[in-house]
Design a protein around this motif. Structure first.
Motif, PDB file in Angstrom:
ATOM      1  N   ASN A 312      -0.406  44.007  58.233  1.00 50.94           N
ATOM      2  CA  ASN A 312       0.577  43.492  59.195  1.00 50.94           C
ATOM      3  C   ASN A 312       1.358  44.630  59.843  1.00 50.94           C
ATOM      4  O   ASN A 312       1.614  44.622  61.059  1.00 50.94           O
ATOM      5  N   LYS A 313       1.694  45.631  59.067  1.00 52.26           N
ATOM      6  CA  LYS A 313       2.439  46.767  59.620  1.00 52.26           C
ATOM      7  C   LYS A 313       1.553  47.587  60.560  1.00 52.26           C
ATOM      8  O   LYS A 313       2.020  48.131  61.566  1.00 52.26           O
ATOM      9  N   ALA A 314       0.254  47.675  60.235  1.00 48.68           N
ATOM     10  CA  ALA A 314      -0.679  48.388  61.110  1.00 48.68           C
ATOM     11  C   ALA A 314      -0.813  47.679  62.456  1.00 48.68           C
ATOM     12  O   ALA A 314      -0.836  48.315  63.513  1.00 48.68           O
ATOM     13  N   ILE A 315      -0.875  46.350  62.422  1.00 48.45           N
ATOM     14  CA  ILE A 315      -0.967  45.585  63.664  1.00 48.45           C
ATOM     15  C   ILE A 315       0.292  45.769  64.499  1.00 48.45           C
ATOM     16  O   ILE A 315       0.223  46.039  65.711  1.00 48.45           O
ATOM     17  N   LEU A 343      -3.862  36.816  55.708  1.00 46.77           N
ATOM     18  CA  LEU A 343      -3.341  37.705  56.745  1.00 46.77           C
ATOM     19  C   LEU A 343      -1.977  37.214  57.196  1.00 46.77           C
ATOM     20  O   LEU A 343      -1.705  36.011  57.202  1.00 46.77           O
ATOM     21  N   LEU A 344      -1.121  38.121  57.607  1.00 44.59           N
ATOM     22  CA  LEU A 344       0.199  37.731  58.081  1.00 44.59           C
ATOM     23  C   LEU A 344       0.753  38.798  59.013  1.00 44.59           C
ATOM     24  O   LEU A 344       0.305  39.951  58.999  1.00 44.59           O
ATOM     25  N   LEU A 345       1.718  38.401  59.820  1.00 42.39           N
ATOM     26  CA  LEU A 345       2.511  39.363  60.584  1.00 42.39           C
ATOM     27  C   LEU A 345       3.876  39.541  59.928  1.00 42.39           C
ATOM     28  O   LEU A 345       4.423  40.641  59.909  1.00 42.39           O
ATOM     29  N   ALA A 346       4.434  38.455  59.418  1.00 40.97           N
ATOM     30  CA  ALA A 346       5.730  38.482  58.732  1.00 40.97           C
ATOM     31  C   ALA A 346       5.831  37.211  57.902  1.00 40.97           C
ATOM     32  O   ALA A 346       5.068  36.263  58.101  1.00 40.97           O
ATOM     33  N   ASN A 347       6.777  37.196  56.975  1.00 38.12           N
ATOM     34  CA  ASN A 347       6.999  35.973  56.203  1.00 38.12           C
ATOM     35  C   ASN A 347       8.470  35.861  55.814  1.00 38.12           C
ATOM     36  O   ASN A 347       9.334  36.383  56.506  1.00 38.12           O
ATOM     37  N   HIS A 348       8.755  35.211  54.687  1.00 38.03           N
ATOM     38  CA  HIS A 348      10.132  34.936  54.288  1.00 38.03           C
ATOM     39  C   HIS A 348      10.819  36.139  53.655  1.00 38.03           C
ATOM     40  O   HIS A 348      12.007  36.063  53.337  1.00 38.03           O
ATOM     41  N   ASP A 349      10.091  37.234  53.457  1.00 39.29           N
ATOM     42  CA  ASP A 349      10.631  38.422  52.794  1.00 39.29           C
ATOM     43  C   ASP A 349      10.775  39.572  53.783  1.00 39.29           C
ATOM     44  O   ASP A 349       9.835  39.894  54.511  1.00 39.29           O
ATOM     45  N   SER A 350      11.906  40.232  53.733  1.00 37.04           N
ATOM     46  CA  SER A 350      12.142  41.336  54.666  1.00 37.04           C
ATOM     47  C   SER A 350      11.238  42.530  54.376  1.00 37.04           C
ATOM     48  O   SER A 350      10.986  43.328  55.279  1.00 37.04           O
ATOM     49  N   PHE A 351      10.736  42.673  53.153  1.00 34.43           N
ATOM     50  CA  PHE A 351       9.845  43.809  52.898  1.00 34.43           C
ATOM     51  C   PHE A 351       8.550  43.674  53.703  1.00 34.43           C
ATOM     52  O   PHE A 351       7.880  44.664  53.991  1.00 34.43           O
ATOM     53  N   ALA A 352       8.197  42.449  54.077  1.00 35.69           N
ATOM     54  CA  ALA A 352       7.015  42.226  54.908  1.00 35.69           C
ATOM     55  C   ALA A 352       7.322  42.371  56.390  1.00 35.69           C
ATOM     56  O   ALA A 352       6.404  42.335  57.209  1.00 35.69           O
ATOM     57  N   GLY A 353       8.585  42.538  56.736  1.00 31.78           N
ATOM     58  CA  GLY A 353       8.961  42.702  58.132  1.00 31.78           C
ATOM     59  C   GLY A 353       9.939  41.635  58.583  1.00 31.78           C
ATOM     60  O   GLY A 353       9.999  40.539  58.023  1.00 31.78           O
ATOM     61  N   GLN A 354      10.715  41.950  59.603  1.00 32.53           N
ATOM     62  CA  GLN A 354      11.659  40.994  60.156  1.00 32.53           C
ATOM     63  C   GLN A 354      10.893  39.930  60.946  1.00 32.53           C
ATOM     64  O   GLN A 354       9.678  39.995  61.118  1.00 32.53           O
ATOM     65  N   ARG A 355      11.608  38.922  61.430  1.00 34.99           N
ATOM     66  CA  ARG A 355      10.995  37.963  62.333  1.00 34.99           C
ATOM     67  C   ARG A 355      10.332  38.726  63.483  1.00 34.99           C
ATOM     68  O   ARG A 355      10.856  39.740  63.952  1.00 34.99           O
ATOM     69  N   ILE A 356       9.172  38.246  63.944  1.00 35.00           N
ATOM     70  CA  ILE A 356       8.392  38.975  64.941  1.00 35.00           C
ATOM     71  C   ILE A 356       9.192  39.186  66.223  1.00 35.00           C
ATOM     72  O   ILE A 356       9.126  40.249  66.845  1.00 35.00           O
ATOM     73  N   PHE A 357       9.953  38.188  66.603  1.00 32.87           N
ATOM     74  CA  PHE A 357      10.783  38.305  67.811  1.00 32.87           C
ATOM     75  C   PHE A 357      11.710  39.502  67.705  1.00 32.87           C
ATOM     76  O   PHE A 357      11.921  40.235  68.674  1.00 32.87           O
TER      77      PHE A 357
END
Length: 542
Positions: A312-315, A343-357
Motif C-alpha cells: 500500500n505504501k509503494a502504491i 490488498l489495501l490502501l489504508a484501513n482503521h489503523d494509522s500505521f497502515a496510513g491515514q485516510r486516502i483523501f
C-alpha cells in the motif's frame, strides 16, 4: 461482589505501532464491570463446541473478491442513539452489494470494555450491546448471504480485556492476567521484567502490564487456552460466519525482552487455527495481520492469507511521486504469492496510513489512480468503509479515531437522527454517498466501475500478472484461460507516449468500463503504442 475500575483505552494505546488495535487522545470514561467471586465458566459461555459445517457460500467465493472493512459503530444508526448497529448495517446491504462488494470484514463486535473499537473483548461469544441483539446479528448475516456477500470477523487471539473472566487472576480479580506491550520513551522494551503488576508512565501515558512468562496458567502456550479459542471459533462458524481476520498475529508469544515479535511458536498456533477454519469447515476464509513480514506469512501458508502491508505504501508513493520505477513496487508486483494476499490502501489503523483523501490532500486524480491500481492487482482487495466516497478524517479527534468517523451518507452526515457518538468527517458536505451516487463522474462511480469490472472479468479477478513496463507508465497484463487484460497507468502529471511489448501480434484491444476511448491494435511485432493524457488509466481486453 468485587467491581474492577477500568480505563479501557489505556492499554490499547501501547499496541498502536505493533498490532494496530488502536490508540487515541479520545479516552473513554472509566466504566465499572461486575466481576464477582464466581468462576469464569459461570460468567461467560466456555462450553465445548463441536463442528457443525453448513457453508452459506460457494467454494472459493473469496478468491479475487473485493471486501469492505466496516466498523459497525460508525456505519449506520437505526434506533437514534447516535451509535451504529447491526440493524443499520443490514439496511445498507443493498448499497454494499450494488458496489459489487462480495465480502465484509467486521471490526470486533463482541462485548468489550473499551466501548468503542471493540478490541478489549470481555465475552467472545456475545454481541456488543450497543450493536443490538444476537437476533439482529443473525438477520444481518442471513441478508448478507442472500446477496452473495461473505462475512468475516475480527478475532482477538492476541489479547483480551482484563475484565474477561477467563483471564482473571488466581483470586478471580479481573485485570490480573493479561499481556500488554509497553513503551518508555520511543523504543519498545519491557518495563516490567520482574513480572509485578503495576502502572507505568511512558510515551503514551499510563498503562498496566504483566510479563507473560510469569503467567503459567493462561497464555497461548497453554493448551486449555488454545482450546478455549478453538471453541469460540467453532461457535461463530456454526452460526454461519464465513471466516476471520486475526489481529496482531506476529505478537502471540513473547519469550523475553528482545523476543516479543515473530516467535516460531506463532506459526504453530496459527497453523492449528487454519486447520480448524479451512479444513474442518468448508468454503471459509481467514486472513492474518502480520505487520512484521506479511509476505513471509503468506508464503509459509499458516495463516490462510495475510495483508500485503507495505505494498500500500509503494502504491501511494508511486502515485505521489509520479513514477512506479521503485524497488518496492517491482518487488511486490513480481511476487507470485500476491494472488493469495489481502490488498489495501489504508484501513482503521494509522500505521497502515491515514485516510486516502488526507494522504493525497484531496487530489482526486491521484486518488483514482491509487484505487485503480489496488482494484486491478491479484489478490483480495479490501476497501475501508467510506473510502469509495472519499471520506476524510473525523473532526476534533486524534490518533486512530481520526480514521473511524461515522459514515458520510448525506451532506449533513446521514449516519443518525441524533447526535453521533463521534463527529462526522471534515469533508462530509462535499464527499458523501448521496451526492456522489447522483454524479456519474464521481469517485463513487469510479470505485463501482472498477469493482464491477473486476467481478465480471476472470482475468482481473484471478489472472496471473506479468509486468511489462515500469516508470512514469506502469503496464501489466492479467491473464487466465480465455481472458486477457492489459492495464496501463500514467502516474505522471504530463502526457506520455509509451510503446509496450505485448508480445501478441496484431491483437485487437477493446477498452473496458470506459477506460480507453476506442479499440486499438498491437503491431505486427507485438508492440502497443499509446498516447496517454496526464494521470490517465487504460484497461483493455484482448
Amino acid at each position: 461482589m468485587i467491581k474492577h475500575l477500568l480505563y479501557g483505552a489505556l492499554p490499547l494505546a501501547v499496541l498502536t505501532a505493533l498490532s494496530g488495535c488502536g490508540s487515541s487522545t479520545e479516552t473513554p470514561a472509566p466504566i465499572e464491570l461486575p466481576v464477582g467471586e464466581a468462576k469464569a465458566d459461570t460468567l461467560v459461555d466456555m462450553s465445548s463446541v463441536a463442528v457443525d459445517d453448513q457453508p452459506a457460500l460457494a467454494k472459493d467465493w473469496y478468491k479475487g473478491a473485493v471486501f469492505m472493512e466496516i466498523f459497525v459503530r460508525s456505519y449506520k444508526d437505526s434506533d437514534g442513539d447516535g451509535i451504529g448497529d447491526f440493524k443499520g448495517l443490514t439496511s445498507q446491504l443493498d448499497y454494499i452489494a450494488d458496489l459489487g462488494v462480495e465480502g465484509i470484514w467486521l471490526l470486533p463486535f463482541s462485548e468489550s470494555s473499551d466501548k468503542d473499537h471493540g478490541y478489549e473483548v470481555v465475552d467472545y461469544r456475545s454481541i456488543e450491546s450497543d450493536y443490538g441483539s444476537r437476533e439482529d446479528f443473525d438477520e444481518f448475516l442471513a441478508q448478507a448471504h442472500a446477496r452473495g456477500i461473505g462475512v468475516i470477523a475480527d478475532y482477538l487471539i492476541n489479547h483480551s480485556s482484563g475484565d474477561n473472566p477467563v483471564f482473571a487472576d488466581s483470586n478471580n480479580n479481573a485485570g490480573g492476567k493479561r499481556d500488554w506491550y509497553m513503551w518508555q520513551d520511543s523504543d519498545p522494551k519491557w518495563t516490567n521484567w520482574s513480572g509485578d503488576s503495576s502502572w507505568h508512565k511512558g510515551q503514551y501515558g499510563f498503562y498496566y502490564g504483566i510479563f507473560q512468562p510469569n503467567m503459567p496458567d493462561f497464555n497461548l502456550q497453554n493448551e486449555e487456552v488454545i482450546q478455549f479459542h478453538y471453541n469460540n471459533l467453532r461457535y461463530w462458524l456454526n452460526a454461519g460466519m464465513d471466516g476471520f481476520r486475526f489481529d496482531a498475529m506476529t505478537h502471540l508469544v513473547e519469550n523475553g525482552p528482545n523476543q516479543w515479535s515473530a516467535q516460531p511458536e506463532n506459526a504453530a498456533i496459527m497453523y492449528g487455527i487454519q486447520q480448524l477454519v479451512m479444513e474442518d469447515y468448508s468454503n471459509r476464509y481467514m486472513i492474518c495481520e502480520d505487520s512484521s513480514d506479511s509476505l513471509a506469512a503468506a508464503q509459509q501458508s499458516f495463516c490462510g492469507s495475510a495483508f500485503s502491508f507495505y505494498l500500500n505504501k509503494a502504491i501511494m508513493s508511486a502515485v505521489n511521486s509520479g513514477s512506479s520505477d521503485q524497488t518496492s513496487m517491482s518487488y511486490w508486483l513480481n511476487q507470485s504469492s500476491l494472488d493469495s494476499m489481502g490488498l489495501l490502501l489504508a484501513n482503521h489503523d494509522s500505521f497502515a496510513g491515514q485516510r486516502i483523501f488526507e494522504q493525497f490532500s484531496g487530489n482526486e486524480a491521484k486518488y483514482r489512480l491509487a484505487a485503480a491500481t489496488l482494484l486491478t492487482l491479484p489478490g483480495q482487495p479490501f476497501i475501508y468503509y467510506g473510502e469509495e466516497v472519499g471520506m476524510a478524517h473525523t473532526k476534533n479527534s486524534g490518533g486512530d479515531y481520526l480514521l473511524r468517523a461515522p459514515m458520510s451518507w448525506t451532506a449533513d452526515g446521514g449516519f443518525t437522527s441524533a447526535t453521533p457518538y463521534r463527529e462526522i468527517a471534515n469533508n462530509t458536505a462535499n464527499y458523501n454517498a448521496e451526492s456522489q451516487m447522483a454524479d456519474n463522474s464521481s469517485l463513487y462511480h469510479h470505485y463501482k466501475n472498477l469493482i464491477q469490472l473486476r467481478k465480471a472479468t476472470p482475468a482481473l479477478r484471478n489472472g496471473e500478472l506479468t509486468l511489462l513496463n515500469q516508470g512514469e507508465v506502469l503496464a501489466f497484463t492479467r491473464t487466465t484461460a480465455g481472458s486477457n487484460v492489459l492495464v496501463v497507468f500514467n502516474y505522471s502529471e504530463s502526457a506520455q507516449t509509451p510503446s509496450i511489448a505485448l508480445e501478441q501480434q496484431s491483437a485487437v484491444l477493446t477498452p473496458l468500463a470506459g477506460f480507453g476511448s476506442g479499440n486499438i491494435s498491437s503491431t505486427s511485432a507485438g508492440q502497443v503504442n499509446l498516447s496517454l493524457a496526464p494521470q490517465e488509466i487504460r484497461i483493455y481486453q484482448y
